[in-house]
Design a protein around this motif. Structure first.
Motif, short mmCIF file in Angstrom:
data_model
loop_
_atom_site.label_atom_id
_atom_site.label_comp_id
_atom_site.label_asym_id
_atom_site.label_seq_id
_atom_site.Cartn_x
_atom_site.Cartn_y
_atom_site.Cartn_z
N ALA A 1 57.62 146.75 5.99
CA ALA A 1 56.22 146.34 5.91
C ALA A 1 55.78 145.74 7.24
O ALA A 1 56.58 145.12 7.95
N GLN A 2 54.52 145.91 7.56
CA GLN A 2 53.96 145.39 8.81
C GLN A 2 54.18 143.88 8.90
O GLN A 2 54.53 143.36 9.96
N ARG B 1 56.87 138.95 11.18
CA ARG B 1 57.70 137.75 11.01
C ARG B 1 58.96 137.84 11.86
O ARG B 1 59.39 136.86 12.46
N PHE B 2 59.58 139.04 11.90
CA PHE B 2 60.77 139.24 12.73
C PHE B 2 60.42 138.97 14.20
O PHE B 2 61.16 138.28 14.91
N ALA B 3 59.31 139.53 14.68
CA ALA B 3 58.89 139.35 16.07
C ALA B 3 58.65 137.87 16.38
O ALA B 3 59.09 137.37 17.42
N GLU B 4 57.98 137.17 15.48
CA GLU B 4 57.72 135.74 15.71
C GLU B 4 59.02 134.95 15.77
O GLU B 4 59.17 134.07 16.61
N HIS C 1 62.17 136.05 16.47
CA HIS C 1 63.17 136.43 17.47
C HIS C 1 62.63 136.67 18.87
O HIS C 1 63.39 136.66 19.83
N LEU C 2 61.34 136.90 19.02
CA LEU C 2 60.79 137.22 20.33
C LEU C 2 59.89 136.13 20.90
O LEU C 2 59.39 136.26 22.01
N MET C 3 59.67 135.07 20.14
CA MET C 3 58.75 134.01 20.59
C MET C 3 59.41 132.63 20.47
O MET C 3 58.99 131.79 19.68
N PRO C 4 60.44 132.37 21.30
CA PRO C 4 61.16 131.10 21.19
C PRO C 4 60.54 129.93 21.94
O PRO C 4 60.99 128.80 21.82
N ASP C 5 59.52 130.19 22.75
CA ASP C 5 58.96 129.16 23.62
C ASP C 5 57.70 128.55 23.03
O ASP C 5 57.11 129.09 22.10
N LYS C 6 57.29 127.43 23.59
CA LYS C 6 56.02 126.79 23.21
C LYS C 6 55.12 126.78 24.44
O LYS C 6 55.55 126.41 25.54
N VAL C 7 53.87 127.19 24.23
CA VAL C 7 52.90 127.22 25.32
C VAL C 7 51.63 126.51 24.91
O VAL C 7 51.39 126.28 23.72
N GLU C 8 50.83 126.19 25.91
CA GLU C 8 49.50 125.64 25.68
C GLU C 8 48.53 126.50 26.50
O GLU C 8 48.68 126.62 27.71
N VAL C 9 47.58 127.10 25.81
CA VAL C 9 46.58 127.93 26.47
C VAL C 9 45.28 127.14 26.53
O VAL C 9 44.79 126.66 25.51
N GLY D 1 43.86 140.53 25.72
CA GLY D 1 45.04 140.95 24.97
C GLY D 1 44.93 142.38 24.48
O GLY D 1 43.84 142.89 24.23
N GLU D 2 46.09 143.02 24.37
CA GLU D 2 46.11 144.40 23.88
C GLU D 2 45.85 144.43 22.39
O GLU D 2 46.19 143.49 21.67
N VAL D 3 45.28 145.51 21.92
CA VAL D 3 45.05 145.72 20.49
C VAL D 3 45.79 146.99 20.08
O VAL D 3 46.15 147.81 20.91
N SER D 4 46.02 147.15 18.77
CA SER D 4 46.81 148.26 18.28
C SER D 4 46.36 148.65 16.88
O SER D 4 45.82 147.84 16.14
N SER D 5 46.60 149.88 16.52
CA SER D 5 46.31 150.33 15.16
C SER D 5 47.35 149.82 14.18
O SER D 5 47.14 149.84 12.97
N PHE D 6 48.51 149.39 14.69
CA PHE D 6 49.57 148.82 13.86
C PHE D 6 50.00 147.50 14.48
O PHE D 6 51.05 147.39 15.10
N PRO D 7 49.15 146.47 14.38
CA PRO D 7 49.46 145.21 15.08
C PRO D 7 50.56 144.41 14.38
O PRO D 7 50.54 144.23 13.17
N VAL D 8 51.53 143.97 15.18
CA VAL D 8 52.57 143.08 14.68
C VAL D 8 52.68 141.83 15.55
O VAL D 8 53.29 140.85 15.15
N LEU D 9 52.10 141.87 16.74
CA LEU D 9 52.04 140.71 17.63
C LEU D 9 50.95 140.96 18.65
O LEU D 9 50.41 142.06 18.75
N ARG D 10 50.60 139.93 19.39
CA ARG D 10 49.60 140.05 20.46
C ARG D 10 50.34 140.09 21.80
O ARG D 10 51.27 139.32 22.02
N THR D 11 49.91 140.97 22.69
CA THR D 11 50.47 141.04 24.03
C THR D 11 49.38 140.72 25.03
O THR D 11 48.30 141.30 24.99
N VAL D 12 49.66 139.77 25.91
CA VAL D 12 48.71 139.31 26.92
C VAL D 12 49.41 139.38 28.28
O VAL D 12 50.57 139.01 28.41
N TRP D 13 48.71 139.87 29.29
CA TRP D 13 49.27 140.01 30.63
C TRP D 13 48.90 138.80 31.50
O TRP D 13 47.77 138.34 31.49
N LEU D 14 49.90 138.32 32.25
CA LEU D 14 49.75 137.09 33.04
C LEU D 14 50.22 137.30 34.47
O LEU D 14 51.02 138.19 34.75
#
Length: 139
Positions: free
Chosen positions: A3-4, A9-12, A14-22, A116-129
């Protein structure tokens, strides 16, 4: 088939271990009506939570120099992953790394270079820095 929401949840996890302030700020000054002085407008925090930062090299070819020859340049860039629940991040927002698995990343700031990038099957947001400022740690 997964399921999407399960992939998100998996991406959050395992792929997002840091804390940021925008933060978002106009960089403009405003008039203080009591003193008549121009004072800087404080930036607004638009997101303060988990993220993942990943390096990315970009190859650029352009005409450079006075002879018009093609020059190939490699510029470091960064990709920031955010959960779907994060608000939209705008170009020129500032990202401060507050906590990170890599302690050398803490205190670094980045500038958002594109929406940020958008997708037809979004599971996370990708932003270029791009790296904006590196604060040196006290020795």
């Amino acid at each position: 088939m997964l399921a999407q929401s399960a992939i998100a949840r998996f991406a959050e996890r395992h792929l997002m271990p840091d804390k940021v302030e925008v933060t978002r700020g106009s960089g403009d000054d405003m008039l203080d009506p009591e003193t008549g002085d121009l004072i800087p407008v404080l930036p607004t925090v638009v997101y303060a939570d988990q993220a993942g930062l990943y390096g990315h090299q970009e190859r650029i070819r352009s005409r450079g120099g006075h002879d018009g020859a093609w020059v190939e340049e490699v510029r470091p860039g960064y990709r920031m992953l955010l959960p779907l629940t994060a608000p939209e991040v705008w170009e020129n927002d500032t990202v401060l790394v507050v906590e990170a698995r890599d302690e050398q990343a803490v205190g670094r700031t980045y500038r958002v270079t594109a929406l940020g990038e958008v997708s037809s099957f979004p599971v996370l947001r990708t932003v270029w820095l791009e790296e904006h400022n590196r604060k040196l740690a006290a020795r």
